[in-house]
Design a protein around this motif. Structure first.
Motif, short mmCIF file in Angstrom:
data_model
loop_
_atom_site.label_atom_id
_atom_site.label_comp_id
_atom_site.label_asym_id
_atom_site.label_seq_id
_atom_site.Cartn_x
_atom_site.Cartn_y
_atom_site.Cartn_z
N ASN A 49 0.84 -1.19 0.00
CA ASN A 49 0.00 0.00 0.00
C ASN A 49 0.88 1.25 0.00
O ASN A 49 1.81 1.36 0.81
N VAL A 50 0.58 2.17 -0.91
CA VAL A 50 1.35 3.40 -1.02
C VAL A 50 0.47 4.58 -0.61
O VAL A 50 -0.56 4.85 -1.24
N LYS A 51 0.85 5.25 0.44
CA LYS A 51 0.09 6.39 0.96
C LYS A 51 0.31 7.61 0.07
O LYS A 51 1.43 7.88 -0.39
N ILE A 52 -0.76 8.38 -0.16
CA ILE A 52 -0.66 9.60 -0.97
C ILE A 52 -0.53 10.82 -0.06
O ILE A 52 -1.32 11.01 0.86
N VAL A 53 0.48 11.64 -0.34
CA VAL A 53 0.62 12.96 0.28
C VAL A 53 0.23 13.99 -0.78
O VAL A 53 0.63 13.88 -1.94
N LYS A 54 -0.54 14.98 -0.37
CA LYS A 54 -1.00 15.99 -1.32
C LYS A 54 0.15 16.87 -1.78
O LYS A 54 0.88 17.45 -0.97
N GLY A 55 0.32 16.98 -3.09
CA GLY A 55 1.34 17.85 -3.66
C GLY A 55 0.81 19.25 -3.88
O GLY A 55 -0.15 19.69 -3.23
N GLU A 56 1.44 19.97 -4.79
CA GLU A 56 1.03 21.32 -5.15
C GLU A 56 1.14 21.48 -6.65
O GLU A 56 2.04 20.92 -7.28
N LEU A 57 0.25 22.28 -7.23
CA LEU A 57 0.30 22.54 -8.67
C LEU A 57 1.65 23.12 -9.08
O LEU A 57 2.17 22.83 -10.16
N PHE A 58 2.23 23.95 -8.21
CA PHE A 58 3.49 24.61 -8.57
C PHE A 58 4.71 23.74 -8.32
O PHE A 58 5.83 24.15 -8.62
N ASN A 59 4.51 22.53 -7.81
CA ASN A 59 5.63 21.60 -7.60
C ASN A 59 5.96 20.92 -8.93
O ASN A 59 5.91 19.71 -9.08
N ILE A 60 6.33 21.74 -9.90
CA ILE A 60 6.50 21.27 -11.27
C ILE A 60 7.87 20.65 -11.48
O ILE A 60 8.84 20.98 -10.78
N LYS A 61 7.94 19.78 -12.47
CA LYS A 61 9.22 19.20 -12.89
C LYS A 61 9.68 19.96 -14.14
O LYS A 61 8.97 20.02 -15.14
N ILE A 62 10.86 20.53 -14.07
CA ILE A 62 11.37 21.35 -15.17
C ILE A 62 12.04 20.43 -16.18
O ILE A 62 13.17 19.99 -15.98
#
Length: 237
Positions: free
Chosen positions: A205-218
């Motif tokens: 089981n993999v728990k989800i932590v809420k990210g952010e829209l601005f946590n973008i990958k460049i």
């Protein structure tokens, strides 16, 4: 113990005609990777912060860390592997060699080119991995997701409410991750897109932590423009 691992092993081919991996491109005069490392340095829960680099860029990575951050005994640059997951394992092998691995040791892995993660995201990854053993950072899908095997015909349109877009950090109990990775077949390893799939394939089981829209990958020139705009907005506040 709690470790961080910043993955800087990519060559950045989607960034276009550049003469260095994308993590070394500067934003406001500072390499992207330095912006990322600084977020982890601010968290004193990490025993060591590993930066995984291509072999030919290890000395350059050390040089820019010394220039922009200075001496810091928590930072260690190690050689990456042939792909993302092998690079994660390279960092773990370093930990095992230098410190040994205890049953309760955890590692927080993160893309070097996601410089806008927050203290909250890091803290929640640490808290949740200590409880659950495997954690992914994700945001709810905004757009409808299409599935297509050949890229031309739609095979399926999943219900959007059940879809999430993966980000990083991804965090793991080290022994759990290593045991699952070693148990994968060669075919299973070829279909891996990220480390959380290692655990998912083995029923973890993999728990989800809420990210952010601005946590973008460049990754692309467009991403770089967005990143510069985000940074400028923060500077102007």
């Amino acid at each position: 113990m709690i470790y961080a691992e910043i993955l800087a092993g990519g060559k950045g081919t989607r960034m276009g005609n550049i003469n260095m991996p994308k993590q070394f491109i500067t934003i406001d005069g500072t390499p992207i990777i330095i912006h990322t490392i600084e977020k982890f340095i601010l968290n004193d829960r990490f025993e060591k912060i590993l930066i995984v680099s291509p072999k030919e860029w290890i000395n350059y990575t050390k040089d820019i860390i010394k220039k922009h951050i200075g001496e810091n005994d928590r930072l260690v640059v190690v050689e990456g592997g042939s792909d993302r997951n092998e690079s994660i394992m390279s960092g773990i092998h370093y930990i095992e060699k230098e410190f040994g691995i205890e049953d309760d040791d955890v590692i927080v892995t993160h893309d070097s080119v996601r410089p806008f993660l927050t203290h909250r995201i890091i803290e929640e990854n640490i808290d949740e991995v200590l409880k659950h053993g495997a954690v992914d950072t994700a945001i709810e899908a905004v757009d409808t997701i299409l599935q297509s095997k050949d890229g031309e015909i739609i095979d399926n349109i999943p219900i959007r409410d059940t879809m999430f877009q993966g980000q990083t950090p991804q965090s793991f109990h080290i022994n759990t991750l290593v045991n699952h990775y070693n148990a994968l077949s060669g075919d299973e390893k070829t279909i891996l897109t990220d480390a959380c799939k290692i655990c998912a394939l083995k029923g973890e089981n993999v728990k989800i932590v809420k990210g952010e829209l601005f946590n973008i990958k460049i990754t692309t020139p467009y991403d770089l423009k967005v990143a510069k705009a985000i940074l400028q907005e923060r500077i102007s506040k």
